[in-house]
Design an enzyme around this catalytic site. Structure first.
Site, PDB file in Angstrom:
ATOM      1  N   GLY A  59       2.158  19.652 -10.039  1.00 28.61           N
ATOM      2  CA  GLY A  59       1.016  18.878 -10.522  1.00 28.61           C
ATOM      3  C   GLY A  59       0.450  19.383 -11.828  1.00 28.61           C
ATOM      4  O   GLY A  59       1.166  19.584 -12.807  1.00 28.61           O
ATOM      5  N   GLU A  63       5.974  14.401 -32.551  1.00 21.58           N
ATOM      6  CA  GLU A  63       4.780  14.404 -33.402  1.00 21.58           C
ATOM      7  C   GLU A  63       5.103  14.845 -34.819  1.00 21.58           C
ATOM      8  O   GLU A  63       4.618  14.257 -35.794  1.00 21.58           O
ATOM      9  CB  GLU A  63       3.709  15.302 -32.778  1.00 21.58           C
ATOM     10  CG  GLU A  63       3.106  14.723 -31.501  1.00 21.58           C
ATOM     11  CD  GLU A  63       2.351  15.736 -30.673  1.00 21.58           C
ATOM     12  OE1 GLU A  63       1.658  15.318 -29.726  1.00 21.58           O
ATOM     13  OE2 GLU A  63       2.460  16.956 -30.952  1.00 21.58           O
ATOM     14  N   LYS A  95       0.444  23.050 -33.553  1.00 21.12           N
ATOM     15  CA  LYS A  95       1.494  23.037 -32.537  1.00 21.12           C
ATOM     16  C   LYS A  95       1.908  21.587 -32.222  1.00 21.12           C
ATOM     17  O   LYS A  95       1.486  20.998 -31.238  1.00 21.12           O
ATOM     18  CB  LYS A  95       1.049  23.719 -31.242  1.00 21.12           C
ATOM     19  CG  LYS A  95       2.222  23.951 -30.272  1.00 21.12           C
ATOM     20  CD  LYS A  95       1.830  23.823 -28.828  1.00 21.12           C
ATOM     21  CE  LYS A  95       1.601  22.431 -28.367  1.00 21.12           C
ATOM     22  NZ  LYS A  95       2.828  21.575 -28.366  1.00 21.12           N
ATOM     23  N   ASP A 137       0.336  22.737 -23.345  1.00 24.88           N
ATOM     24  CA  ASP A 137      -0.967  23.405 -23.350  1.00 24.88           C
ATOM     25  C   ASP A 137      -0.848  24.855 -22.897  1.00 24.88           C
ATOM     26  O   ASP A 137      -1.517  25.745 -23.439  1.00 24.88           O
ATOM     27  CB  ASP A 137      -1.944  22.657 -22.443  1.00 24.88           C
ATOM     28  CG  ASP A 137      -2.259  21.262 -22.947  1.00 24.88           C
ATOM     29  OD1 ASP A 137      -2.224  21.052 -24.172  1.00 24.88           O
ATOM     30  OD2 ASP A 137      -2.543  20.378 -22.109  1.00 24.88           O
ATOM     31  N   LYS A 174       0.839  -1.186   0.000  1.00 28.63           N
ATOM     32  CA  LYS A 174       0.000   0.000   0.000  1.00 28.63           C
ATOM     33  C   LYS A 174       0.882   1.247   0.000  1.00 28.63           C
ATOM     34  O   LYS A 174       1.853   1.339   0.749  1.00 28.63           O
ATOM     35  CB  LYS A 174      -0.902   0.025   1.236  1.00 28.63           C
ATOM     36  CG  LYS A 174      -1.980  -1.043   1.247  1.00 28.63           C
ATOM     37  CD  LYS A 174      -2.836  -0.919   2.492  1.00 28.63           C
ATOM     38  CE  LYS A 174      -3.937  -1.971   2.512  1.00 28.63           C
ATOM     39  NZ  LYS A 174      -4.772  -1.878   3.749  1.00 28.63           N
TER      40      LYS A 174
END
Length: 317
Positions: free
Chosen positions: A291, A190, A185, A256, A27
């Site tokens: 985050g 990519e 973009k 982003d 855990k």
């Protein structure tokens, strides 16, 4: 009147937490989770809004998680236009390992959307009561949604008299570029995948971008290169930004935030190099935030003067 409309066909609630160490079987005691709205277009909307852009976000929602997503988006002051989905909105998880400083990102697939559900998002776009300057289609395409969805977004934006901006990958990217959009973009991987070449030098990268422009697939290419900085390429010019030297806290949402800053600058009619400067500051600010927080306005403003932009081409090659 919103200057920017974003469309996110595969939105998510992003959950971030700390853990001492990631290990199998046992855990893992984690910190209290932080939840943010996510998905490419929603993140672009968040960044653009923080930098003074007038934004509306279009996206589908389903179940309890979908309702939470809408609350999180609107809590940030962003207008939402939502459509119902029969499936629960997805979640993504990011774990920060305190003992090493590493991040572990768990990205869940979107559930299959019915045709009527993704077409409803297109309907919301074409029936916007106020016409935006830019339509940003960003993020992944979930199962059930045609590869040409972003291409359909581009056609809808053209009917609105808006310019289309796309950030996606794979077949969805190829289909969007068939429509002749304003701005794409990609990141290094990519674009390399799309053109079938490694693109290891700026000369090769600019040539690949110009080929897209000369073929009328896009008017501009904003190419993000991670630790190697970024490029903005048009038919007649190219600008180079070196990566800024900062302490990286989280890489989530840097692209982003970059795109949100760029579109916010373009919507304000900033010169291209100044809009690019804002994009670089926003992308850099995102990696300074923990985050999935994305860029913070105060960090962007502080970084702006330190962004170094160099014109490296002034005529088509």
């Amino acid at each position: 009147m919103p200057d920017i409309a974003t469309i996110t066909i595969n939105p998510a609630v992003d959950i971030f937490f700390n853990v001492d160490r990631v290990e199998p079987t046992r855990k893992l005691r984690c910190s209290a989770p932080k939840r943010d709205p996510g998905g490419g277009g929603i993140n672009v909307a968040r960044a653009a809004h923080r930098l003074g852009g007038s934004v509306v976000a279009i996206y589908p929602i389903g179940g309890v998680i979908g309702k939470l997503l809408q609350r999180l988006v609107e809590r940030e002051g962003i207008d939402s236009i939502v459509t119902p989905s029969h499936v629960e909105t997805r979640e993504n998880f990011t774990a920060y390992e305190e003992s090493t400083g590493d991040q572990y990102r768990f990205v869940l697939p979107g559930s299959t959307l019915h045709r009527a559900e993704w077409e409803a998002c297109l309907d919301k776009l074409v029936t916007l009561p106020e016409k935006p300057k830019f339509v940003v289609a960003s993020g992944s395409v979930p199962p059930g949604v045609q590869d040409d969805f972003f291409g359909q977004v581009a056609r809808a934006a053209e009917r609105l008299g808006a310019k289309t901006v796309v950030d996606t990958s794979g077949p969805a990217l190829g289909e969007a570029l068939k429509e002749g959009i304003c701005l794409v973009k990609p990141n290094q991987n990519e674009l390399s995948e799309f053109v079938g070449a490694p693109l290891s030098t700026d000369s090769e990268r600019i040539s690949a971008c110009r080929k897209l422009i000369d073929d009328k697939r896009t008017e501009m290419v904003a190419l993000t290169l991670g630790e190697d900085g970024s490029l903005l390429v048009t038919k007649d010019g190219a600008w180079r930004a070196e990566a800024m030297k900062i302490d990286v806290v989280s890489a989530v949402g840097a692209g982003d935030s970059f795109l949100g800053g760029l579109v916010a600058g373009l919507a304000k009619s900033l010169p291209l190099d100044q809009a690019f400067r804002l994009a670089v500051a926003a992308g850099t600010a995102a990696v300074m935030s923990p985050g999935t927080e994305l860029c913070r306005e105060q960090d962007v403003k502080r970084l702006l003067t330190d962004v170094k932009i160099t014109a490296i081409a002034t005529a088509a090659a």
